[in-house]
Design a protein around this motif. Sequence first.
Motif, mmCIF file in Angstrom:
data_model
loop_
_atom_site.group_PDB
_atom_site.id
_atom_site.type_symbol
_atom_site.label_atom_id
_atom_site.label_comp_id
_atom_site.label_asym_id
_atom_site.label_seq_id
_atom_site.Cartn_x
_atom_site.Cartn_y
_atom_site.Cartn_z
ATOM 1 N N GLU A 187 40.405 -27.660 8.934
ATOM 2 C CA GLU A 187 41.149 -26.524 8.379
ATOM 3 C C GLU A 187 40.237 -25.316 8.203
ATOM 4 O OE1 GLU A 187 44.497 -25.705 4.983
ATOM 5 O OE2 GLU A 187 42.819 -27.002 4.413
ATOM 6 N N LEU A 188 39.010 -25.557 7.792
ATOM 7 C CA LEU A 188 38.038 -24.462 7.650
ATOM 8 C C LEU A 188 37.813 -23.754 8.979
ATOM 9 C CD1 LEU A 188 35.806 -22.857 6.179
ATOM 10 C CD2 LEU A 188 34.244 -24.740 6.754
ATOM 11 N N LEU A 189 37.660 -24.507 10.065
ATOM 12 C CA LEU A 189 37.427 -23.899 11.375
ATOM 13 C C LEU A 189 38.576 -22.974 11.768
ATOM 14 C CD1 LEU A 189 35.994 -27.000 13.302
ATOM 15 C CD2 LEU A 189 34.709 -25.029 12.448
ATOM 16 N N PHE A 190 39.794 -23.411 11.498
ATOM 17 C CA PHE A 190 40.948 -22.544 11.773
ATOM 18 C C PHE A 190 40.894 -21.295 10.894
ATOM 19 C CE2 PHE A 190 42.711 -26.354 13.763
ATOM 20 C CZ PHE A 190 43.418 -25.821 14.837
ATOM 21 N N SER A 191 40.516 -21.464 9.630
ATOM 22 C CA SER A 191 40.439 -20.321 8.718
ATOM 23 C C SER A 191 39.369 -19.324 9.150
ATOM 24 C CB SER A 191 40.149 -20.800 7.289
ATOM 25 O OG SER A 191 41.199 -21.596 6.801
ATOM 26 N N LEU A 192 38.370 -19.800 9.872
ATOM 27 C CA LEU A 192 37.304 -18.933 10.379
ATOM 28 C C LEU A 192 37.697 -18.250 11.685
ATOM 29 C CD1 LEU A 192 34.155 -21.133 9.623
ATOM 30 C CD2 LEU A 192 34.949 -19.123 8.360
ATOM 31 N N GLY A 193 38.929 -18.507 12.136
ATOM 32 C CA GLY A 193 39.413 -17.852 13.353
ATOM 33 C C GLY A 193 38.952 -18.496 14.635
ATOM 34 N N LEU A 194 38.663 -19.813 14.579
ATOM 35 C CA LEU A 194 38.081 -20.503 15.734
ATOM 36 C C LEU A 194 39.091 -21.347 16.511
ATOM 37 C CD1 LEU A 194 34.806 -21.565 13.912
ATOM 38 C CD2 LEU A 194 34.988 -19.860 15.737
ATOM 39 N N MET A 244 30.318 -24.225 4.097
ATOM 40 C CA MET A 244 31.117 -23.174 4.727
ATOM 41 C C MET A 244 30.227 -22.099 5.355
ATOM 42 S SD MET A 244 34.134 -22.615 1.949
ATOM 43 C CE MET A 244 34.851 -24.047 1.177
ATOM 44 N N GLN A 245 29.212 -21.695 4.618
ATOM 45 C CA GLN A 245 28.344 -20.632 5.120
ATOM 46 C C GLN A 245 27.510 -21.104 6.308
ATOM 47 O OE1 GLN A 245 26.842 -19.815 1.131
ATOM 48 N NE2 GLN A 245 27.788 -17.802 1.177
ATOM 49 N N GLU A 246 27.099 -22.378 6.283
ATOM 50 C CA GLU A 246 26.349 -22.919 7.415
ATOM 51 C C GLU A 246 27.230 -23.052 8.659
ATOM 52 O OE1 GLU A 246 22.995 -23.787 7.981
ATOM 53 O OE2 GLU A 246 22.927 -22.382 6.313
ATOM 54 N N VAL A 247 28.473 -23.498 8.466
ATOM 55 C CA VAL A 247 29.401 -23.582 9.600
ATOM 56 C C VAL A 247 29.663 -22.183 10.152
ATOM 57 C CG1 VAL A 247 31.782 -24.150 10.262
ATOM 58 C CG2 VAL A 247 30.448 -25.768 8.899
ATOM 59 N N GLY A 248 29.712 -21.195 9.266
ATOM 60 C CA GLY A 248 29.841 -19.811 9.714
ATOM 61 C C GLY A 248 28.676 -19.392 10.593
ATOM 62 N N ARG A 249 27.462 -19.748 10.188
ATOM 63 C CA ARG A 249 26.274 -19.425 10.983
ATOM 64 C C ARG A 249 26.315 -20.141 12.338
ATOM 65 N NH1 ARG A 249 21.540 -21.433 9.110
ATOM 66 N NH2 ARG A 249 20.428 -20.112 10.573
ATOM 67 N N LEU A 250 26.697 -21.407 12.301
ATOM 68 C CA LEU A 250 26.764 -22.213 13.533
ATOM 69 C C LEU A 250 27.700 -21.601 14.574
ATOM 70 C CD1 LEU A 250 27.226 -25.843 12.137
ATOM 71 C CD2 LEU A 250 25.320 -25.113 13.560
ATOM 72 N N THR A 251 28.793 -21.047 14.092
ATOM 73 C CA THR A 251 29.890 -20.633 14.982
ATOM 74 C C THR A 251 29.997 -19.125 15.172
ATOM 75 O OG1 THR A 251 31.424 -20.660 13.094
ATOM 76 C CG2 THR A 251 31.244 -22.697 14.393
ATOM 77 N N GLY A 252 29.054 -18.360 14.592
ATOM 78 C CA GLY A 252 29.111 -16.911 14.739
ATOM 79 C C GLY A 252 30.184 -16.250 13.898
ATOM 80 N N GLU A 296 44.694 -33.424 -2.237
ATOM 81 C CA GLU A 296 43.980 -32.432 -1.438
ATOM 82 C C GLU A 296 43.281 -31.411 -2.320
ATOM 83 O OE1 GLU A 296 46.780 -30.717 1.255
ATOM 84 O OE2 GLU A 296 47.038 -32.554 2.421
ATOM 85 N N MET A 297 43.847 -31.122 -3.472
ATOM 86 C CA MET A 297 43.264 -30.113 -4.357
ATOM 87 C C MET A 297 42.007 -30.607 -5.067
ATOM 88 S SD MET A 297 44.979 -27.437 -3.914
ATOM 89 C CE MET A 297 46.458 -27.072 -2.972
ATOM 90 N N PHE A 298 41.793 -31.907 -5.051
ATOM 91 C CA PHE A 298 40.590 -32.490 -5.650
ATOM 92 C C PHE A 298 39.546 -32.892 -4.613
ATOM 93 C CE2 PHE A 298 43.590 -32.987 -9.099
ATOM 94 C CZ PHE A 298 42.825 -32.885 -10.247
ATOM 95 N N SER A 299 39.975 -33.176 -3.387
ATOM 96 C CA SER A 299 39.032 -33.788 -2.448
ATOM 97 C C SER A 299 38.816 -33.032 -1.141
ATOM 98 C CB SER A 299 39.505 -35.217 -2.107
ATOM 99 O OG SER A 299 40.754 -35.189 -1.437
ATOM 100 N N TRP A 300 39.670 -32.054 -0.815
ATOM 101 C CA TRP A 300 39.452 -31.286 0.417
ATOM 102 C C TRP A 300 38.480 -30.157 0.113
ATOM 103 C CZ3 TRP A 300 43.101 -30.753 5.007
ATOM 104 C CH2 TRP A 300 43.739 -31.977 5.260
ATOM 105 N N TYR A 301 37.331 -30.167 0.781
ATOM 106 C CA TYR A 301 36.243 -29.250 0.427
ATOM 107 C C TYR A 301 36.033 -28.139 1.456
ATOM 108 C CZ TYR A 301 34.331 -33.119 3.136
ATOM 109 O OH TYR A 301 34.147 -34.107 4.068
ATOM 110 N N GLY A 302 37.085 -27.836 2.224
ATOM 111 C CA GLY A 302 37.038 -26.699 3.128
ATOM 112 C C GLY A 302 37.805 -25.529 2.546
ATOM 113 N N SER A 303 38.500 -24.789 3.401
ATOM 114 C CA SER A 303 39.201 -23.581 2.939
ATOM 115 C C SER A 303 40.396 -23.886 2.047
ATOM 116 C CB SER A 303 39.633 -22.736 4.144
ATOM 117 O OG SER A 303 40.294 -23.522 5.119
#
Length: 265
Positions: free
Chosen positions: A29-36, A115-123, A236-243
């Motif tokens: 879900e985070l990757l989608f939120s990053l526009g990937l 999140m910030q590291e995945v951002g760096r990885l993916t531009g 999901e509100m307790f255990s999903w650690y992406g966006s």
Amino acid sequence: MLFTDQMGHQLTLPALPQRIVSLVPSQTELLFSLGLEDRIVGLTKFCIHPEPHVKQKTIIGGTKNFRMDVIDKLQPDLVIGNKEENYKEGIEALQQKYPVWMSDIYTLEDALRMMQEVGRLTGTAARAAELAGEISRGFAALQPAQPPISTAYFIWRAPYMAVGSHNIIAHILQRCGFRNVFLDLARYPEITPELLQQAAPQLVLLSSEPYPFQEKHIAEFQALCPQALVKVVDGEMFSWYGSRLLHAPAYLQGLIRDVREGLNS
């Protein structure tokens, strides 16, 4: 570029990854939120957000049983996984062939760094920083229950399994002012009815995942803990650690309010 993941593994990416496989639902879900979206080629059968976009991607199996033949056909130039949610043998097999970046999440701070590291990885560092900042501000405004409320949080039935220590759910409970009565046990201990009764929590939370607890299960726990308030919560509100963490503070604040009202009624 050389990167180090949250488990200390180093990986080299010669260019921005264009074919990404995600092995973890919350990170998908985070990757989608990053526009990937256009660069995600594979994900697991448990990657359900965001609908309907995930349905257009190739399924590579589950989080604990990858289909290596499917992954090989996808030829990823980056695989993103997680220490707890994936299995060691599968990750090690992938590391022999592909760049694999692993997260290791125990706290909100770990999630924000991921999140910030995945951002760096993916531009997508700017978008990742924006997301992390918004999530951080949301949790900074969260007003925990005072005084803390003794709580048992269940993730499984038959046998009963609860949240213990050293995991993201335990951390989120603490931020809410919900004092985990099983914090001195294993990460996800098996709990007998007798142990639950001895712990005598004021609050019993039944998670919607991984076991799909529903309203019909409340009476079962109410019989064991007649003095407790028993509620089904969105796991999901307790255990999903992406966006998904963007939505967690408002949900958790509402839950804290409802719990206070329920205990005072």
